[in-house]
Design a protein around this motif. Structure first.
Motif, PDB file in Angstrom:
ATOM      1  N   ILE A   1       3.154  77.055   7.325  1.00  0.00           N
ATOM      2  CA  ILE A   1       4.474  76.854   6.737  1.00  0.00           C
ATOM      3  C   ILE A   1       4.273  75.938   5.531  1.00  0.00           C
ATOM      4  N   ASP A   2       4.574  76.457   4.315  1.00  0.00           N
ATOM      5  CA  ASP A   2       4.302  75.683   3.103  1.00  0.00           C
ATOM      6  C   ASP A   2       5.381  74.658   2.786  1.00  0.00           C
ATOM      7  N   VAL A   3       6.546  74.765   3.409  1.00  0.00           N
ATOM      8  CA  VAL A   3       7.674  73.959   2.950  1.00  0.00           C
ATOM      9  C   VAL A   3       8.118  72.965   4.025  1.00  0.00           C
TER      10      VAL A   3
ATOM     11  N   ASP B   1       8.171  69.882  -0.924  1.00  0.00           N
ATOM     12  CA  ASP B   1       7.550  71.212  -0.830  1.00  0.00           C
ATOM     13  C   ASP B   1       8.594  72.296  -1.072  1.00  0.00           C
ATOM     14  N   LEU B   2       9.792  72.080  -0.519  1.00  0.00           N
ATOM     15  CA  LEU B   2      10.854  73.073  -0.656  1.00  0.00           C
ATOM     16  C   LEU B   2      11.239  73.228  -2.128  1.00  0.00           C
ATOM     17  N   SER B   3      11.413  72.079  -2.831  1.00  0.00           N
ATOM     18  CA  SER B   3      11.799  72.152  -4.251  1.00  0.00           C
ATOM     19  C   SER B   3      10.713  72.863  -5.053  1.00  0.00           C
ATOM     20  N   VAL B   4       9.438  72.512  -4.765  1.00  0.00           N
ATOM     21  CA  VAL B   4       8.336  73.154  -5.497  1.00  0.00           C
ATOM     22  C   VAL B   4       8.375  74.664  -5.249  1.00  0.00           C
ATOM     23  N   ALA B   5       8.586  75.056  -3.994  1.00  0.00           N
ATOM     24  CA  ALA B   5       8.601  76.485  -3.656  1.00  0.00           C
ATOM     25  C   ALA B   5       9.721  77.199  -4.422  1.00  0.00           C
TER      26      ALA B   5
ATOM     27  N   ARG C   1       5.778  81.483  -2.900  1.00  0.00           N
ATOM     28  CA  ARG C   1       5.788  80.475  -1.823  1.00  0.00           C
ATOM     29  C   ARG C   1       6.832  80.867  -0.769  1.00  0.00           C
ATOM     30  N   PRO C   2       6.408  81.234   0.404  1.00  0.00           N
ATOM     31  CA  PRO C   2       7.370  81.586   1.459  1.00  0.00           C
ATOM     32  C   PRO C   2       8.252  80.392   1.842  1.00  0.00           C
TER      33      PRO C   2
END
Ligand SMILES: C[S@@+](CC[C@H](N)C(=O)[O-])C[C@H]1O[C@@H](n2cnc3c(N)ncnc32)[C@H](O)[C@@H]1O
Length: 267
Positions: free
Chosen positions: A46-48, A53-57, A113-114
Motif C-alpha cells: 500500500i503506497d499511501v 503519501d496520499l498527496s504525492v499519489a 500510484r494506487p
C-alpha cells in the motif's frame, strides 16, 4: 521505395505498441492479470500509508493524466498537423500520434500510484452487472473504431496507401451503426469501462473523474474541428444525434418535437 518501406514498418511497429498498451489498459483498469494495475502496485504494497503519501499519489496521478490529455489533444489539432507536416511525411503523421499516445499511456501505467481506499463495493448480481457493463464498454469502444475506420484511426491505412505510391485520401465522415445512436461511441465505451466496477477505490475514482472531465473537454475541440471540416453535414448530424447518452435516456431538442395539434387541425 526504401523510405516508403520504412514508413510502413514504422506504422506496423506503432500499431503493435498501441495493441500492447490497449491490452494492458484492459488489465490495468479492471485489475486483471497485469503485474501493476489501477489498485495494485507490483509488490502489492500500500503506497499511501500517510497523508503525505496520499498527496504525492494524487499529484503524480493527475500529472500523468494531464500529460496524456495534453499530448493527445494538442497533436490532434489541425494547426499542429500543419506544423508537423513541415518535417513529418503525411504517411507517418497518424502513426506518430498513435505511437506517442501509446508510450504516454504505458508511462502512466508504469508510474501510476494506487490509492486503494474503498469507495463502493458491490456483490452478487449487482457486481456481475457492473462487470458486464465494464466489458460491454471496452467492446463498444473497440467495435466503434472499426465502424469509422480502424486502420485509418491507427495510421496503418495511410502508410499502406503511401507504400503503394497512391495519394493519401482526406478524412471521410461516417455515421454507421452506433454512430447513428450517439456521436461518440468510442468515448461512451471508455466511460462505461472506467466507471462500471464492482470495487471502486479512491484511485480508480480519481482516474474515472479526471478522464470523464478530459473526454468532455476534448470532445468540444474534436467537434469544432469536425464542423470546420464537414460544415453543415456535421452540424445537422449534431442536431440529429446525441453526443454520448442515447436518445432513449434523453429528451429530443424542443425544435425536433412535433408541435401539438390544435383542436380543429385537419388529421
Ligand atoms: C479517437 S477517434 C474518436 C471518435 C469519436 N469521438 C468517438 O468517440 O467515437 C477521433 C477521430 O475520429 C474522427 N471522427 C469522429 N467522428 C467521426 C465520424 N463520424 N466519421 C469519421 N471520423 C470521425 C475525428 O475527426 C478524430 O480524428
Amino acid at each position: 521505395m526504401i523510405s516508403r518501406l520504412l514508413i510502413l514498418l514504422y506504422a506496423i511497429v506503432s500499431y503493435v505498441i498501441f495493441t500492447v498498451s490497449f491490452l494492458y489498459a484492459l488489465g490495468f483498469v479492471g485489475n486483471y492479470v497485469v503485474p501493476k494495475s489501477i489498485d495494485m502496485s507490483i509488490d502489492k504494497s500500500i503506497d499511501v500509508g500517510s497523508p503525505t503519501d496520499l498527496s504525492v499519489a494524487v499529484v503524480v496521478n493527475l500529472l500523468l493524466m494531464s500529460l496524456f490529455a495534453i499530448q493527445h489533444s494538442v497533436m490532434a489539432r489541425p494547426a499542429f498537423k500543419r506544423w508537423s507536416a513541415k518535417f513529418l511525411p503525411l504517411a507517418c503523421q497518424r502513426s506518430t500520434y498513435v505511437l506517442l499516445s501509446s508510450l504516454v499511456l504505458l508511462l502512466l501505467f508504469w508510474q501510476w500510484r494506487p490509492i486503494p481506499t474503498p469507495i463502493w463495493q458491490a456483490s452478487g448480481t449487482v457486481a456481475w452487472l457492473l462487470i458486464g457493463v465494464h466489458w460491454l464498454g471496452w467492446l463498444i469502444a473497440f467495435a466503434s473504431t472499426h465502424m469509422i475506420d480502424h486502420f485509418d484511426l491507427f495510421g496503418l491505412r495511410q502508410a499502406f496507401v503511401a507504400f503503394r505510391g497512391s495519394e493519401i485520401p482526406g478524412q471521410s465522415f461516417r455515421t454507421p451503426l452506433l454512430y447513428k445512436i450517439v456521436r461518440h461511441p468510442i468515448m461512451l465505451g471508455f466511460l462505461l469501462a472506467f466507471w462500471a466496477t464492482p470495487e471502486m477505490t479512491a484511485g480508480h475514482l480519481l482516474f474515472a473523474l479526471a478522464n470523464t472531465a478530459y473526454i468532455l473537454i476534448a470532445l468540444q475541440f474534436e467537434e469544432r474541428d469536425l464542423i470546420a471540416e464537414f460544415g453543415m453535414t456535421y452540424q445537422q448530424y449534431r442536431h440529429r444525434v446525441p453526443m454520448l447518452v442515447p436518445r432513449l435516456f434523453t429528451r429530443r431538442p424542443a425544435d425536433e418535437r412535433q408541435p401539438p395539434r390544435s383542436a380543429g387541425a385537419p388529421r
